[in-house]
Design an enzyme around this catalytic site. Sequence first.
Site, short mmCIF file in Angstrom:
data_model
loop_
_atom_site.label_atom_id
_atom_site.label_comp_id
_atom_site.label_asym_id
_atom_site.label_seq_id
_atom_site.Cartn_x
_atom_site.Cartn_y
_atom_site.Cartn_z
N LYS A 110 0.81 -1.23 0.00
CA LYS A 110 0.00 0.00 0.00
C LYS A 110 0.84 1.26 0.00
O LYS A 110 0.36 2.32 -0.42
CB LYS A 110 -0.93 0.01 1.22
N LYS A 191 -4.79 -11.56 -5.67
CA LYS A 191 -6.08 -11.78 -5.00
C LYS A 191 -7.14 -10.81 -5.54
O LYS A 191 -6.80 -9.71 -6.00
CB LYS A 191 -5.93 -11.63 -3.49
N LYS A 194 -10.55 -4.97 -3.43
CA LYS A 194 -11.36 -3.75 -3.59
C LYS A 194 -10.59 -2.67 -4.32
O LYS A 194 -11.18 -1.80 -4.97
CB LYS A 194 -11.73 -3.19 -2.22
#
Length: 329
Positions: A110, A191, A194
């Site tokens: 992130k 994966k 979102k």
Amino acid sequence: MRVFSGVQPTGALHLGNYLGALTQFVRLQEDAECLFCVVDLHALTVPRNPVELRRETLQVASAYLACGIDPAHATVFVQSHVPEHAELAWILGCISTFGELGRMTQFKDKSQNEHNVSLGLFAYPTLMAADILLYQADAVPIGDDQKQHLELCRDLTQRFNARFGPTFTLPEPLIGQVGGRIMSLQDPVHKMSKSDPDSNSRIGLFEPADIIRQKLRRAVTDTGREVRFDQEVKPAVSNLLEIFSLCSGETIATLEARYADSGYARFKADLAEAVIAKLEPIQARYREYQAAEDVVRVTLRQGAERAAALASETMATVRERVGLLGPGD
Ligand code: TYM
């Protein structure tokens, strides 16, 4: 047995959240004392629009209920309604090291290419540990991507208990063997997420049937025509088989036998109908909760009361153990 887990109010929930986490929540509430939290403080670790955050917090709570979490069995609440989460996170932050937090792969992913990485993003796993330890949870149902955060939580538990005396229960992760890691429909080595900019990579829990059909039609497959579970050689088809099995309740072997030679198109068309059949009743209940937001708000208020009672008990012990002077001391 006590169970705790949380979901962030960040963007629409997808099939990975549902199959990896929420289906486990629903199953566990029958046999364990469960607390399911909407972790709004975690959502603040990246810049958020305040109006959207408030709306998405209610949406995740409604999604919990729509998926089958029953407030008569489980405590459903919002993290920021119980201020002890932030207080315990601070105390755990004081025994967490810069090195171990810097090694978290989610933080590395992130913060990559970001100029203004917040302290909150860095400390995310410490707040997650506080969530779990505050309720002395024995078990934490999560997707595979949260495994490393849970390992850190276990390290902090042992460190705290060794330094200040037995205080916290050591929590165990509960990760589904099937469903623990649902992959992107466009890139099966990553994966379903979102934050993937390509919305074709995921199926939203509340998406209309025709969009679900379209996304599954467009889902990437592997070379060859054979429908076979083999994560090394056929990662895309294996992911679709997992989704199919979890949505239809049939075993992967049954599905392999049925679709072995049928070609991908028929397999994907039937998969879409299985996903739609699974999601339709959830979507109908979600619409009902959206039309009755007051019911959701009352559930959250009652949940926060129950959670606060447990949290204040743990925090009284923690404050005493670490040596904070109480106002009555
Ligand atoms: P969040 O909101 O990102 O994800 C919610 C849950 O969904 C799981 N998940 C998946 N499972 C399978 N396949 C996928 N592709 C997939 N993507 C997401 C996540 O593992 C998670 O279980 N950090 C947590 C929120 C949290 C929490 C906690 C969880 C905060 N405090 C305490 C447990 C205990 C998270 O990732 O949320």
